[in-house]
Design an enzyme around this catalytic site. Structure first.
Site, PDB file in Angstrom:
ATOM      1  N   HIS A   1       0.817  -1.217   0.000  1.00 43.41           N
ATOM      2  CA  HIS A   1       0.000   0.000   0.000  1.00 43.41           C
ATOM      3  C   HIS A   1       0.854   1.271   0.000  1.00 43.41           C
ATOM      4  O   HIS A   1       0.346   2.375  -0.159  1.00 43.41           O
ATOM      5  CB  HIS A   1      -0.949  -0.014   1.201  1.00 43.41           C
ATOM      6  CG  HIS A   1      -2.269   0.630   0.927  1.00 43.41           C
ATOM      7  ND1 HIS A   1      -2.398   1.778   0.178  1.00 43.41           N
ATOM      8  CD2 HIS A   1      -3.536   0.283   1.283  1.00 43.41           C
ATOM      9  CE1 HIS A   1      -3.675   2.109   0.099  1.00 43.41           C
ATOM     10  NE2 HIS A   1      -4.393   1.220   0.758  1.00 43.41           N
TER      11      HIS A   1
ATOM     12  N   ASP B   1      -2.554   2.472  -4.344  1.00 45.96           N
ATOM     13  CA  ASP B   1      -3.795   2.586  -3.600  1.00 45.96           C
ATOM     14  C   ASP B   1      -4.816   1.627  -4.205  1.00 45.96           C
ATOM     15  O   ASP B   1      -4.613   1.068  -5.285  1.00 45.96           O
ATOM     16  CB  ASP B   1      -4.309   4.021  -3.646  1.00 45.96           C
ATOM     17  CG  ASP B   1      -3.376   4.958  -2.900  1.00 45.96           C
ATOM     18  OD1 ASP B   1      -2.705   4.484  -1.956  1.00 45.96           O
ATOM     19  OD2 ASP B   1      -3.308   6.142  -3.272  1.00 45.96           O
TER      20      ASP B   1
END
Lengths: 453, 327
Positions: free
Chosen positions: A424, A428
């Site tokens: 992450h 995204d």
């Protein structure tokens, strides 16, 4: 004077190798770049070329021994002096340093780190500050002796490692040392272990041979140590690192692969007859993933600490289970290969991985990993990102399920889940989902009439 | 009690001894007018005059030879060799003559001289101002070799050296000169040469060291204390004679020994200390004796990174201790 030849660094994250076969015998002439010795690392087997021209004087490591990178492996008499440059010694790595405050005791004195000294020669005032010079080097571990590689060493410590003080204490207190749990290196019984054992024994008043819960006479079943293979160790380090560093996110799509199943059935026999190898679903999946990566380069990226690097090439790693453990061969430029070409390449690399003949370039440079966990019967999995890549994708088992289709009708369709864990820090959810949607669309678009070449 | 640096303790010890005993005098390069390159004899010329504070030519063989002759004639010379790196021309006078005088004359002649010399690196001294020379002299019977680490020890040991009836090589680590400060009593005291000092008590492992690395070892011990290990630090204070009793007593207690020195590993004091431990404390060992020492390279590099790579730093000592503790 003979020159010491060291085991070269053969690849990223490779720390040690097993000496396979010496390809030259002592006394034999060796030309520069001529294969000298076979080395098996945790990733690949390779032939190490001779760094210089000369005569092999003697080998320092026997076949089958494990040696760390940089360890001396043989001595060569150099023929051309120009090529006889002495081998580099290894520069220590730097590390950041946070020194603790000094223990202040009057007689010991206070050591003042910041005191400036001391002239051009370390004498008078006004010289160069020590602060700027005080760059600590990371401690360099002592080199492993090539004749006693680490694994052997630990085994020896377990077998014979009663230190003099342990021998004395064991005798003095009448201890059966096999009942003492060792906490030293390789399970060695230390002085403290014996003392703690004696204290416990004397407090509890039980006798060695009647340890609690165990019938007298029958020794309790003991834990068994399993030495770590280099591959196991690499996998462990790699997975732990990923788990430690990567904040993972996970997502999944359901893919209707009814068309894909039909397409494979249509091409399978012809392909297998022509090529002599199976046409797998994995080849179709690899084709779809590679195409989606080309479409969404943000996924074809890695975390580089201070920046994100978008990889130029699409190099697809394919997880392969081998007897020794997990290996991830890499298909370079997978986006330029057809389904048929991918099927061939996957087959070749998997075979090489299983037989231990895979070459180092074929396990390096991967930009995303694809794992066909469906082959193991799994329908959902949460893979660990293959650090430093941004994402890992799994294809799950294809199962027939009743699915609502078209105008609220229910049909039996072949369904497959595609799962993805991603870093992450790099991506995204929006980008990851768009990529996965592309994979899904590509797989669902396959029809029996589509070609595979 | 006044706080002093090591160099101030050197100066104080010589000052007190010269005031106490008119036979004591200093000689060496720049010791007079300049007051010594490290200012160890600052003000001496004014107080004691040219007869007792003698500037010499750049000739170490002469410095040691004159000192030896004066000592044989009943004086108490303190010869300063400006940097230990330059002591080699005096080797014959010290090792070949002074060390053997008493033995060769059935104690008819003896040489009560002190050769002081700044030694050691981690001061950006480069290849010619950083050397550790103690092992060469520690090998020689007839010499005493003192290597203090603290101001307190420096004053007491230098006084003992000046009063000693035989030659003493007194090696002062340059980096401790101004970077180590501690309490030094005003009164006259001597510390007998050949007694080690336990600078920190512990029970899990012993570090045996001397000179600058005593302080590095103490820092490493502090780091390790945060990891739950109690490290004992033995400061040898003299590398000849070695204090076998203190070494052995400590290792018997901890069963694990790490020897630290900045001098090159091979042929260094560590090998000798290790042999003593084997001879006297074998049955108490719980791990092989380990060494953390300067590497076997010919000289201290000048580049800071390479100098740090050479030195047994706090990190390296802590790391070696972790390996020793884990054994």
């Amino acid at each position: 004077m003979p020159t010491i030849i060291e085991l070269p660094q053969v690849g990223e994250s490779v720390t040690e190798g097993v000496i396979g076969k010496w390809l030259k015998k002592p006394g034999e002439r060796v030309d520069k770049y001529e294969p000298l010795v076979e080395v098996m690392t945790d990733k690949v087997n390779m032939e190490v070329p001779s760094p210089l021209s000369g005569v092999l004087v003697r080998t320092l490591v026997e076949e089958g021994a494990t040696v760390p990178m940089g360890a001396p492996i043989c001595e060569m008499e150099v023929l051309s002096p120009a090529e006889a440059a002495p081998p580099d010694s290894h520069a220590p790595e730097r590390s950041s340093d946070a020194r603790p405050a000094v223990d202040k005791r009057a007689r010991v004195g206070e050591f003042m780190e910041s005191v400036r000294s001391v002239g051009p020669t370390g004498s008078g005032e006004g010289g160069q500050g020590l602060a700027g010079t005080d760059i600590p080097a990371k401690a360099v571990p002592p080199p492993e002796s090539p004749l006693h590689p680490r694994a052997q060493h630990q085994q020896q410590a377990r077998d014979a490692g009663l230190s003099p003080v342990v021998r004395r204490l064991v005798e003095q207190h009448g201890v059966d040392v096999s009942l003492v749990q060792g906490t030293g290196i390789g399970g060695r019984v230390t002085k403290d272990d014996v003392l703690a054992y004696v204290e416990r024994r004397d407090k509890q008043g039980f006798i060695d041979s009647q340890a609690p819960g165990v019938e007298s006479g029958a020794p309790p079943p003991r834990d068994q140590g399993m030495p770590l293979t280099p591959l196991r160790k690499t996998i462990a380090d790699h997975m732990a690192r990923s788990h430690r560093e990567v904040p993972p996110a996970w997502t999944m799509v359901e893919v209707d692969v009814t068309g894909l199943v039909k397409a494979r059935a249509a091409h399978k026999d012809v392909f297998e007859k022509a090529r002599g190898l199976p046409l797998t679903y994995l080849a179709f999946a690899a084709n779809a993933v590679a195409g989606a990566l080309r479409e969404y380069p943000r996924v074809n990226a890695r975390w580089d600490g201070d920046r994100i690097t978008i990889a130029g090439r699409v190099n697809l790693g394919i997880a392969a289970a081998t007897d020794a453990g997990l290996i991830v061969p890499v298909i370079h430029d997978a986006d330029r290969l057809s389904v048929a070409e991918l099927a061939v390449r996957i087959h070749q690399l998997a075979e090489a991985a299983r037989s231990g003949t895979i070459k180092l370039p074929d396990v390096q440079g991967g930009t995303l990993t694809l794992n066909n966990t469906g082959a193991l019967g799994s329908v959902v999995s949460v893979p660990i990102v293959n650090h430093p890549q941004a994402a890992i994708v799994t294809t799950e088992a294809i199962v027939k399920r009743p699915v609502v289709v078209g105008d609220d009708a229910i049909a039996v369709r072949s369904m497959m889940n595609v799962c993805m864990s991603f870093d992450h820090r790099v991506l995204d959810g929006a980008e990851a989902s768009a990529f996965l949607r592309s994979v899904k669309q590509r797989l669902e678009a396959i029809t029996p009439s589509a070609g595979i070449d | 009690m006044p706080l002093m640096t090591v160099i101030e303790a050197v100066r104080q010890a010589m000052l007190e001894e010269m005031r106490r005993d008119p036979r004591v005098f200093v000689l060496g390069e720049d010791v007079g007018k300049r007051g010594g390159v490290f200012l160890a004899t600052q003000g001496f010329l004014d107080e004691f005059g040219e007869a007792r504070v003698i500037d010499t030519p750049l000739a170490e063989a002469s410095i040691a030879g004159i000192a030896m002759g004066a000592a044989m004639a009943g004086m108490r010379p303190i010869a300063e060799v400006q940097f230990a790196d330059f002591i080699w021309p005096a080797m014959n006078q010290i090792v070949g003559e002074a060390a053997r005088a008493r033995y060769g004359t059935k104690s008819g002649v003896h040489v009560p001289m002190v050769v002081r010399s700044p030694y050691g690196g981690h001061v950006r001294g480069g290849p010619f101002h950083s050397q550790s020379v103690e092992a060469y002299f520690a090998h020689t019977p007839g010499l005493k070799v003192v290597v203090p680490s603290t101001p307190y020890d420096t004053k007491g040991l230098l006084k003992a050296a000046i009063r000693d009836e035989d030659p003493v090589i007194f090696l002062e680590h340059k980096r401790t000169y101004r970077s180590v400060r501690g309490e030094v009593p005003d009164e006259d005291y001597v510390i007998p040469i050949g007694l080690a000092d336990v600078k920190r008590e512990g029970r899990h492992a012993t570090v045996i060291t001397y000179g600058l690395t005593v302080h590095y070892a103490l820092q490493a011990a502090e780091t390790l204390a945060g990891e739950g290990a109690e490290i004992e630090v033995v400061d040898l204070r003299a590398v000849r004679p070695l204090d076998v009793e203190t070494i052995v007593e400590s290792v018997r207690k901890t069963s694990k020994a790490l020897i630290v020195h900045e001098d090159n590993r091979t042929g260094g004091i560590g090998g000798e200390v290790s042999a003593l431990i084997m001879e006297h404390a074998f049955a108490d060992l719980d791990a092989p004796v380990m060494r953390c020492a300067g590497p076997d390279v010919p000289a201290m590099p000048f580049a800071p990174t390479l100098e740090a790579a050479f030195m047994p730093t706090v990190d390296k000592i802590a790391d070696a201790l972790r390996r020793l503790l884990a054994y």
